[in-house]
Design a protein around this motif. Structure first.
Motif, mmCIF file in Angstrom:
data_model
loop_
_atom_site.group_PDB
_atom_site.id
_atom_site.type_symbol
_atom_site.label_atom_id
_atom_site.label_comp_id
_atom_site.label_asym_id
_atom_site.label_seq_id
_atom_site.Cartn_x
_atom_site.Cartn_y
_atom_site.Cartn_z
ATOM 1 N N ASN A 199 -32.686 8.511 12.072
ATOM 2 C CA ASN A 199 -32.975 9.806 11.645
ATOM 3 C C ASN A 199 -33.943 9.425 10.520
ATOM 4 O O ASN A 199 -34.450 10.692 9.869
ATOM 5 N N PHE A 200 -34.256 8.659 10.120
ATOM 6 C CA PHE A 200 -35.301 8.316 8.965
ATOM 7 C C PHE A 200 -35.935 7.023 9.245
ATOM 8 O O PHE A 200 -36.553 6.437 8.311
ATOM 9 N N ALA A 201 -36.620 6.996 10.653
ATOM 10 C CA ALA A 201 -37.309 5.901 11.104
ATOM 11 C C ALA A 201 -38.538 5.580 10.277
ATOM 12 O O ALA A 201 -38.960 4.486 10.022
ATOM 13 N N GLU A 202 -39.050 6.682 9.633
ATOM 14 C CA GLU A 202 -40.264 6.561 8.764
ATOM 15 C C GLU A 202 -40.242 5.638 7.667
ATOM 16 O O GLU A 202 -41.068 5.171 7.072
ATOM 17 N N CYS A 203 -39.085 5.080 7.220
ATOM 18 C CA CYS A 203 -38.792 4.655 5.871
ATOM 19 C C CYS A 203 -38.522 2.984 6.413
ATOM 20 O O CYS A 203 -38.426 2.206 5.517
ATOM 21 N N TYR A 204 -38.717 2.562 7.579
ATOM 22 C CA TYR A 204 -38.278 1.388 8.016
ATOM 23 C C TYR A 204 -39.335 0.822 8.909
ATOM 24 O O TYR A 204 -40.199 1.668 9.265
ATOM 25 N N GLU A 205 -39.434 -0.468 9.086
ATOM 26 C CA GLU A 205 -40.372 -1.045 9.971
ATOM 27 C C GLU A 205 -39.359 -1.691 10.765
ATOM 28 O O GLU A 205 -38.713 -2.541 10.632
ATOM 29 N N LYS A 206 -39.384 -1.105 12.206
ATOM 30 C CA LYS A 206 -38.377 -1.373 13.120
ATOM 31 C C LYS A 206 -38.156 -2.965 13.541
ATOM 32 O O LYS A 206 -37.134 -3.392 13.346
ATOM 33 N N LYS A 207 -39.246 -3.572 13.785
ATOM 34 C CA LYS A 207 -39.104 -4.881 14.228
ATOM 35 C C LYS A 207 -38.249 -5.833 13.078
ATOM 36 O O LYS A 207 -37.987 -6.979 13.433
ATOM 37 N N LEU A 247 -35.096 -5.006 4.128
ATOM 38 C CA LEU A 247 -34.749 -3.801 3.721
ATOM 39 C C LEU A 247 -35.959 -2.839 3.311
ATOM 40 O O LEU A 247 -36.621 -2.867 2.504
ATOM 41 N N GLY A 248 -36.240 -2.155 4.391
ATOM 42 C CA GLY A 248 -37.279 -0.989 4.806
ATOM 43 C C GLY A 248 -38.632 -1.517 4.906
ATOM 44 O O GLY A 248 -38.891 -2.528 4.955
ATOM 45 N N LYS A 249 -39.641 -0.443 4.760
ATOM 46 C CA LYS A 249 -40.949 -0.745 5.025
ATOM 47 C C LYS A 249 -41.309 -1.442 3.610
ATOM 48 O O LYS A 249 -40.730 -1.234 2.607
ATOM 49 N N VAL A 250 -42.455 -2.163 3.602
ATOM 50 C CA VAL A 250 -42.966 -2.812 2.510
ATOM 51 C C VAL A 250 -43.375 -1.502 1.575
ATOM 52 O O VAL A 250 -43.959 -0.505 2.075
ATOM 53 N N ASP A 251 -43.039 -1.642 0.215
ATOM 54 C CA ASP A 251 -43.354 -0.584 -0.799
ATOM 55 C C ASP A 251 -42.725 0.592 -0.534
ATOM 56 O O ASP A 251 -42.994 1.590 -1.169
ATOM 57 N N GLN A 252 -41.651 0.612 0.242
ATOM 58 C CA GLN A 252 -40.924 1.998 0.285
ATOM 59 C C GLN A 252 -39.921 2.166 -0.710
ATOM 60 O O GLN A 252 -39.449 2.944 -0.900
ATOM 61 N N GLY A 253 -39.439 0.977 -1.368
ATOM 62 C CA GLY A 253 -38.581 0.876 -2.405
ATOM 63 C C GLY A 253 -38.048 -0.705 -2.377
ATOM 64 O O GLY A 253 -38.905 -1.409 -2.802
ATOM 65 N N GLY A 254 -36.780 -0.954 -2.413
ATOM 66 C CA GLY A 254 -36.640 -2.282 -2.524
ATOM 67 C C GLY A 254 -35.050 -2.401 -3.210
ATOM 68 O O GLY A 254 -34.280 -1.469 -3.516
ATOM 69 N N GLY A 255 -34.722 -3.568 -3.430
ATOM 70 C CA GLY A 255 -33.395 -3.977 -4.009
ATOM 71 C C GLY A 255 -33.130 -5.348 -4.339
ATOM 72 O O GLY A 255 -34.138 -6.157 -3.815
ATOM 73 N N GLY A 256 -32.009 -5.870 -5.075
ATOM 74 C CA GLY A 256 -31.807 -7.082 -5.166
ATOM 75 C C GLY A 256 -30.365 -7.238 -4.989
ATOM 76 O O GLY A 256 -29.559 -6.304 -4.584
ATOM 77 N N THR A 257 -29.975 -8.920 -4.900
ATOM 78 C CA THR A 257 -28.649 -9.103 -4.835
ATOM 79 C C THR A 257 -28.301 -10.344 -5.826
ATOM 80 O O THR A 257 -28.883 -10.509 -6.629
ATOM 81 N N VAL A 258 -27.008 -10.946 -5.774
ATOM 82 C CA VAL A 258 -26.619 -11.897 -6.358
ATOM 83 C C VAL A 258 -27.707 -13.238 -6.064
ATOM 84 O O VAL A 258 -27.588 -14.135 -7.112
ATOM 85 N N ALA A 259 -28.461 -13.401 -5.141
ATOM 86 C CA ALA A 259 -29.131 -14.151 -4.665
ATOM 87 C C ALA A 259 -29.826 -15.084 -5.702
ATOM 88 O O ALA A 259 -29.959 -16.339 -5.951
#
Ligand code: MN
Ligand code: MN
Length: 458
Positions: free
Chosen positions: A344-352, A402-414
Motif C-alpha cells: 500500500n506504500f510501495a513507493e517508500c520501499y525498495e522491494k528487493k 529500512l525503506g528506500k535510500v534517503d526516505q527516512g531512517g532509524g536506529g537501534t541499540v546496535a
C-alpha cells in the motif's frame, strides 16, 4: 525456477513454503505464548516484571553486582524495574565471548505531564507529552488505557493499570468531526494535531453545587478514593496512556497478530525463550530487555548506561576471565524490528532489499539515515558468521533495509553495543504499521526469531 537459476540466484522464501506441518504447529503454539506475554507487558516496567516471573519459573536467581557466579548458574539483574539482564554462565571460559541478544521493552506512547490535570468546558483532561516517534493523529479517537506508577508524598508506591478489563473505563483523545473539519483537512498530516492537542479525556461529572473546577474536583475525589493520591502526587508519577485491549489475530487464516508494542516485545520475548531453551550452554548467554530505546537509549535504564559493561566486567572477574578479551570475543544480536514491505506504500520501499512478512527473521546489516549515518554497519565477516549459524539450524531468514535510500531512517541499540568492541548486527521481526497504536507482525516471523536466537546461542 529453472535448476540453474535455483543454483545461481538469491531469493528469500516464504516460511510456509519451507517448513513442514510439524513446524507449522510449533509456529501456532509459539504465538499463543507470545500473545500472553503481550497482554501482561504494555510498559517497560510490566515487561520487566513479566520477564522476571518467566525467568524465576526457569530457576533464575537475582544477581547483585559483584556476586560470585558459577558455570550453569542462571541469573537476572533487574535495573530499576525498567531494564532486565538475564544470563546463564557457560561451561567454557568466558574469554570465548558472551552471546548477547539485546532487545528493548519501551514502546511509543503518551506520557502524562507532571501537572496533568485540568478542566475545560466542564470536561476533565490529562495533559500528555508523547514518548517516541508517533504519528499523532493515529492516537486520537481510540480507547486508551493508563499504566504506570505513582509515588505518594509518604514515598509509598501505587501501581496503576486501568482500561484493560472488560468493566474498566478507558480514556480518549478527542478529534474533530468531519463536518467541521474544513480547516483541519487542509493541514499537512503532521500538523493537523500538535503535541498540545493530545489531551486525555478523563471525566465530565461535576461535584454538585461547586462553582469552579467541579469536574476536576470530582475526578480528583475518585483518584483519591481509588489510589489514595492528591494532585501533587502526579509530580512523582510515571503514567502512560497506551492503546487499550488485548492482542488479536488478523485475517481469516489467523496468520498475523495485531497488538500494541510489537516493537520491540516481538524480539524481547524470543530473546528470552531462546535463553530458557538452553539451560546448559557452552558460551555464556545473555538476553537484555532495555528501556529508553525509543528516545535514544539514554539514561540509566537505556542501553547507553554503563550497567551493561559493569555486569560483563563483574562476570569476567568472577570467572577469572580477562574482561577485554571477553568483550573482544563476544557477539551480539541487536534484537529489533524492521519495516515490512507494504504494497500500500510501495513507493517508500525498495522491494528487493526490504523485509517481507512471513519471510522469516530479518537481518539488518546497517540502519541509520542519509548515507548510513548513526549506524554501526556490521562487517561482512560477522554477517558470514551469523549466516552460517542460521543455515546450520534451518532458520528461515531474510535481509532488510529500512525503506528506500534517503526516505527516512532509524536506529537501534546496535551502535551502543558495537562501540564496546563487540560484533553486533540487527536481527528481528518485520512489522507493518510500526509505531502505530496497533502494529502487525506475522506469527511465522516471531517463531523464526526464536529459532534464530536459539541457533545463535548454540
Ligand atoms: Mn525498536
Ligand atoms: Mn521503535
Amino acid at each position: 525456477m529453472s535448476e540453474l537459476k535455483d543454483k545461481l540466484f538469491y531469493d528469500h522464501k516464504n516460511v510456509y513454503d519451507v517448513v513442514d506441518e510439524n513446524e507449522v504447529a510449533k509456529i501456532n503454539d509459539y504465538a499463543v505464548g507470545y500473545m500472553d506475554f503481550l497482554r501482561n507487558a504494555k510498559t517497560e516496567r510490566e515487561a520487566v516484571s513479566e520477564g522476571i516471573k518467566m525467568a524465576q519459573a526457569q530457576g533464575f536467581v537475582p544477581y547483585t553486582m559483584g556476586m560470585e557466579v558459577v558455570p550453569g548458574g542462571k541469573y537476572y539483574y533487574n535495573n530499576r524495574g525498567k531494564a532486565l539482564y538475564l544470563f546463564i554462565i557457560g561451561s567454557e571460559s568466558m574469554e570465548n565471548g558472551i552471546r548477547i541478544s539485546a532487545a528493548h521493552v519501551d514502546s511509543p506512547r503518551l506520557d502524562l505531564k507532571q501537572v496533568p490535570l485540568y478542566e475545560a468546558a466542564e470536561m476533565s483532561f490529562f495533559k500528555t507529552h508523547y514518548y517516541g516517534g508517533i504519528k499523532k493523529y493515529q492516537w486520537t479517537a481510540i480507547p486508551l488505557a493508563l499504566h504506570g506508577v505513582i509515588y505518594k508524598k509518604d514515598g509509598s508506591r501505587v501501581d496503576v493499570a486501568i482500561g484493560e478489563k472488560d468493566d474498566d473505563p478507558v480514556f480518549y483523545i478527542n478529534d474533530l468531526l468531519p463536518h467541521l473539519g474544513k480547516d483541519q483537512m487542509q493541514k499537512k498530516l503532521g500538523e493537523a494535531f500538535s503535541g498540545e492537542d493530545l489531551n486525555l479525556l478523563i471525566g465530565s461529572e461535576p461535584v454538585k453545587g461547586e462553582e469552579s473546577d467541579a469536574v476536576k474536583l470530582k475526578v480528583m475525589m475518585l483518584l483519591n478514593e481509588m489510589y489514595g493520591i492528591t494532585e501533587a502526587d502526579f509530580l512523582s508519577a510515571e503514567l502512560s496512556a497506551v492503546p487499550a485491549g488485548n492482542p488479536k489475530y488478523i485475517g481469516f487464516d489467523r496468520s498475523l497478530i495485531c497488538a500494541y508494542g510489537h516493537d520491540d516485545r516481538v524480539c524481547a520475548y524470543p530473546a528470552m525463550t531462546a535463553l530458557f531453551e538452553n539451560p546448559n550452554p557452552t558460551h555464556t548467554l545473555m538476553a537484555i530487555l532495555a528501556d529508553k530505546e525509543e528516545i535514544g537509549s539514554e539514561g540509566n535504564t537505556g542501553m547507553k548506561c554503563e550497567v551493561f559493561t559493569d555486569i560483563m566486567q563483574e562476570l569476567a572477574k568472577s570467572t577469572g576471565a580477562n574482561y577485554h578479551i571477553v568483550k573482544e570475543n563476544s557477539k551480539c544480536l541487536s534484537a529489533d524490528v524492521n519495516a515490512a514491505f507494504d504494497p500500500n506504500f510501495a513507493e517508500c520501499y525498495e522491494k528487493k532489499n526490504s523485509s517481507h512478512v512471513n519471510h522469516g527473521v530479518v537481518m539488518t546489516k546497517f540502519t541509520g539515515a542519509r548515507g548510513k549515518s548513526g549506524s554501526s554497519d556490521a562487517s561482512a565477516e560477522y554477517v558470514s558468521f551469523v549466516r552460517s549459524v542460521f543455515d546450520k539450524y534451518d532458520v528461515v531468514w531474510q535481509t532488510g533495509e529500512l525503506g528506500k535510500v534517503d526516505q527516512g531512517g532509524g536506529g537501534t541499540v546496535a551502535a551502543y553495543i558495537a562501540q564496546k568492541n563487540i560484533d553486533t548486527i540487527d536481527l528481528g521481526v518485520a512489522v507493518i504499521s510500526m509505531h502505530a497504536p496497533y502494529e502487525v507482525i506475522a506469527k511465522a516471523d516471531v517463531y523464526m526469531a526464536h529459532k534464530a536466537f536459539s541457533a545463535f546461542n548454540k
